[in-house]
Each structure stands twice: as structure tokens, then as C-alpha cells.
Design an enzyme around this catalytic site. Structure first.
Site, PDB file in Angstrom:
ATOM      1  N   HIS A  45      -7.200  -0.211  13.781  1.00 39.56           N
ATOM      2  CA  HIS A  45      -6.692   1.161  13.834  1.00 39.56           C
ATOM      3  C   HIS A  45      -7.793   2.202  13.623  1.00 39.56           C
ATOM      4  O   HIS A  45      -7.587   3.382  13.885  1.00 39.56           O
ATOM      5  CB  HIS A  45      -5.563   1.358  12.810  1.00 39.56           C
ATOM      6  CG  HIS A  45      -5.992   1.290  11.386  1.00 39.56           C
ATOM      7  ND1 HIS A  45      -5.920   0.133  10.630  1.00 39.56           N
ATOM      8  CD2 HIS A  45      -6.508   2.236  10.546  1.00 39.56           C
ATOM      9  CE1 HIS A  45      -6.351   0.374   9.410  1.00 39.56           C
ATOM     10  NE2 HIS A  45      -6.709   1.631   9.329  1.00 39.56           N
ATOM     11  N   ASP A  51      -4.795  -6.720  13.011  1.00 37.88           N
ATOM     12  CA  ASP A  51      -5.374  -5.378  12.970  1.00 37.88           C
ATOM     13  C   ASP A  51      -6.883  -5.448  12.755  1.00 37.88           C
ATOM     14  O   ASP A  51      -7.461  -4.692  11.978  1.00 37.88           O
ATOM     15  CB  ASP A  51      -4.715  -4.518  11.882  1.00 37.88           C
ATOM     16  CG  ASP A  51      -5.155  -3.054  11.956  1.00 37.88           C
ATOM     17  OD1 ASP A  51      -5.310  -2.546  13.078  1.00 37.88           O
ATOM     18  OD2 ASP A  51      -5.365  -2.433  10.894  1.00 37.88           O
ATOM     19  N   SER A  95     -10.670   1.606   5.266  1.00 35.63           N
ATOM     20  CA  SER A  95     -10.172   0.649   6.248  1.00 35.63           C
ATOM     21  C   SER A  95     -11.333   0.015   7.000  1.00 35.63           C
ATOM     22  O   SER A  95     -12.217   0.714   7.509  1.00 35.63           O
ATOM     23  CB  SER A  95      -9.238   1.339   7.241  1.00 35.63           C
ATOM     24  OG  SER A  95      -8.057   1.758   6.619  1.00 35.63           O
TER      25      SER A  95
END
Length: 394
Positions: free
Chosen positions: A114, A148, A225
Site C-alpha cells: 500500500h 500486502d 509501513s
């Protein structure tokens, strides 16, 4: 009598004299001052060496993402607004910030999907051995939606050093861990380290991929992230993925993809550009307990996963696996959990063979299965007011 009394008085006098002198040879140690060296033994351990090993491999990722803006049809608006609608942009550009980890000497960077999904331009920022700032473009090698994760490759003659790769096998709740990344946009050039422990292991809720996430209370924020989760020795044990938060900031509930799972993705993306996990095609319940083993087989000693259903036309069916069999081991490794069994299958590619140790009709036997292609599932069902997790093994 006079002589006896004189002796008694003399003895008491000697005893009083002894009491007045300093006591030597006592078992009680005298009070002493604690030196600075002694205080070090009581100090909390430092993780500076661990950070020094891993931090140079953590990079900042900046990407420009083009996003389409959904506008209402012109005929659904009043005439006065239709002309205004034509002047509005149909797309917008925005900058995404995240972190990544160098996992090879060839410049491969592992990050969260993402962070760069939909990006037109991807740049990585890091420091060379002399501490000079390096900005380089990166290309997307491939990605995996289910975990992801995305793999990039730096286009530069100067590359970040690969991180020491650890293992996520044997991680226990309570282990000390650290996160390394670039947590905020206004601190995009400031690498940050947070310390915590492993809070839990497993799938935090239904609907998430079949990944035994590492949960930690080490702070994760906006830009963490794709960054590194390392152990106390500085080895990579996970890739920071997502957080649960009502405020949008760190609430002490963050999740990372275990490094063993992540490196399977890396190997497949480097070799094939896509993730191609092996597929078995059976549906199982949870591990047998003494009670369930006794209920099904009249014997409390059967361990493994009871196969409840075999998918029609699947590799398992073609190999002769049947409902009612118990999977005891995969390639000689005993099955310790549903997730563990799935991971063992995932490490194989379609076309490879896996040896299943099966308990059937009171006997143990080994059946070889040539894996196919398919997608693992994880769902729950309501049975006697109890949620029972099922798994469709890859």
C-alpha cells in the site's frame, strides 16, 4: 571465696573490654558505596548494537500516486452546476511516504504494497557508508496482494546494505523487538527506532489473509509501513504492515508479516515476478486434542489435522487423500498448527512434490502429492454456538 569473687569480677571486666572494641571477622559485611561499574549490572540492556546492525538497511520510500476522482454524471446535476463540473479535475496526484528494507546485495527492497500501490514514480532515500545522503529511483519487481508486500529494485550504483535476515520461527510472546522506519511526513529524513515486545501471534480477525502476524506494542505510525521489525540481536524478523488505531496514530497495536513468510514472497517475485504458491486442496479443522482424538478414533494419542473435506479435482484428491484422514506431518515435519501447515505448503511451488504423513484406519502411511495452483482460504462457521476456524490448505 575471696579468690572466686575476684576471678568472676576479672572475667566480667574482660568481657566488657571486648564489647568496647571494633568487631572483626563478623559475617555481616560493612556498608560500602556502589561504584558506577557495579551500577551497570543493574541497568537496562542497550539495543544500540542491534540498531547499528539493522538501521543502515532501512530506507525511506517516496512515491507519487495518481488517483482517479469519481465525479457524478453531468445529467444528475442541476444545469447551474454542470459547467462547474467540467472545470473540476478528474484525477489528483499525492505523495506517499513509507519505509522499506534492503533484503539483498543486489538492491532489492521489501516494503508494504500500500506504500507504492498505483505509484508513477518511486524514490528511495538512504545513506551510504560515508553517511552521505543517496536518492535513487526504484522499479517495482512484483507484489503480493494477500500479504500486502511489494518488492522493489534500486536503480543506482550505490546500494543500501542488506539487512541480517533472522527467523520468525520460535518467536514467543514477550520477546523484545524494535521497529525501524520513518514514522512521520514532517520527519521524513529522520529514521526512528521504537522498542516493545511481541504482544500476540496469529490472525487478528476474520477476513485477513492467512498470515500468522506478529503483533507488537512497539510504536508504528504513518510512515512505518514497510519498515523493519528486528529482534534484540538486530536480525530482521518481520515487515511492518498495519496498525489498529482509532486516532490514526500508534495505539500500541501494530502487526508485521513474519520474515519467513516475507522471504518466500521475495524468492518467488525475484524468480517469477509473481507469487505462485503450491495448492493442496483440503479443508481441515483445528488440531486434534486428546478429547477430539478419543471421540473420533477411540484413542487419545492421535495428533494432527483431521481432513474434513477434499476439493474435487484437487491435487490431494488425485493423490488419494480422503476425508477422515489425519495429516500428521508434512515432509517429515510434525504439524503444530493450521497456519504452520499452510506455511509449509506455501513454501513449495506448483509442480513440486510434498510428502504427507497420514493416519488412516489405524495405520500411518506416507502419500506423495504433486501440488497445483490455487488460493488458500480461512473462514469460520457457527457450530453449536461456537466459532470453529477452518482452513483450505494451499
Amino acid at each position: 571465696m575471696t579468690g572466686v569473687l575476684l576471678a568472676v569480677v576479672l572475667l566480667q571486666y574482660q568481657q566488657l573490654q571486648n564489647l568496647s572494641r571494633p568487631v572483626t571477622g563478623s559475617t555481616t559485611p560493612p556498608a560500602t558505596q556502589i561504584s558506577a561499574t557495579d551500577m551497570q549490572d543493574f541497568a537496562l540492556p542497550s539495543f544500540a548494537d542491534a540498531v547499528e546492525r539493522a538501521a543502515p538497511s532501512v530506507v525511506s520510500i517516496h512515491s507519487t500516486i495518481r488517483e482517479q476522482i469519481e465525479l457524478p454524471p453531468a445529467d444528475e446535476l442541476p444545469p447551474a452546476f454542470r459547467e462547474l463540473l467540467q472545470t473540476l479535475p478528474s484525477e489528483r496526484l499525492w505523495d506517499s511516504l513509507g519505509s522499506g528494507v534492503a533484503v539483498s546485495a543486489e538492491g532489492h527492497i521489501l516494503t508494504a504494497l500500500h506504500v507504492i500501490e498505483g505509484a508513477e514514480d518511486i524514490e528511495v532515500h538512504f545513506s551510504d557508508e560515508q553517511g552521505n545522503s543517496v536518492n535513487a529511483r526504484a522499479q517495482l519487481i512484483g507484489s503480493d496482494i494477500s500479504t500486502d508486500l511489494a518488492l522493489l529494485k534500486v536503480d543506482s550504483t550505490v546500494l543500501p546494505p542488506p539487512v541480517p535476515i533472522g527467523t520468525s520461527d520460535g518467536i514467543r510472546v514477550g520477546d523484545s523487538v524494535l521497529t525501524i522506519g520513518y514514522p512521520r511526513r514532517d520527519l521524513m529524513n529522520q529514521k526512528s527506532v521504537s522498542r516493545g515486545i511481541v504482544s500476540a501471534l496469529g490472525i487478528p480477525r476474520d477476513g485477513l489473509p492467512i498470515v500468522e502476524y506478529i503483533q507488537t506494542d512497539a510504536a508504528m505510525n504513518y510512515g512505518n509501513s514497510g519498515g523493519a521489525l528486528i529482534d534484540a540481536s538486530g536480525s530482521l524478523i518481520g515487515i511492518n504492515s498495519f496498525i489498529y488505531s482509532e486516532s490514526g496514530g500508534s495505539d500500541g497495536i501494530g502487526f508485521a508479516v513474519p520474515v519467513n513468510k516475507a522471504m518466500i514472497i521475495v524468492e518467488q517475485l525475484i524468480q517469477h515476478g509473481v507469487v505462485t504458491s503450491g495448492y493442496l486442496g483440503v479443508i481441515t479443522g483445528e488440531l486434534l486434542t486428546e478429547e477430539s482424538s478419543r471421540t473420533f478414533f477411540g484413542n487419545a494419542d492421535i495428533e494432527g489435522l483431521l481432513i474434513e473435506q477434499v476439493t474435487n479435482g484437487s491435487p490431494a484428491e488425485r493423490a488419494g487423500i480422503a476425508a477422515g484422514d489425519v495429516m500428521v506431518a508434512i515432509d517429515g515435519t510434525a504439524i503444530s498448527s493450521v497456519i504452520g501447515a499452510i506455511e509449509q505448503i506455501n513454501r513449495k511451488a506448483p509442480g513440486q512434490t510434498v510428502d504427507l504423513n497420514i493416519f488412516r484406519a489405524g495405520e500411518y502411511q506416507t502419500i506423495s502429492v504433486t501440488l497445483g495452483t490455487g488460493t488458500a482460504q480461512y473462514r469460520t462457521r457457527l457450530n453449536d454456538d461456537t466459532l470453529l476456524p477452518d482452513s483450505n490448505l494451499d
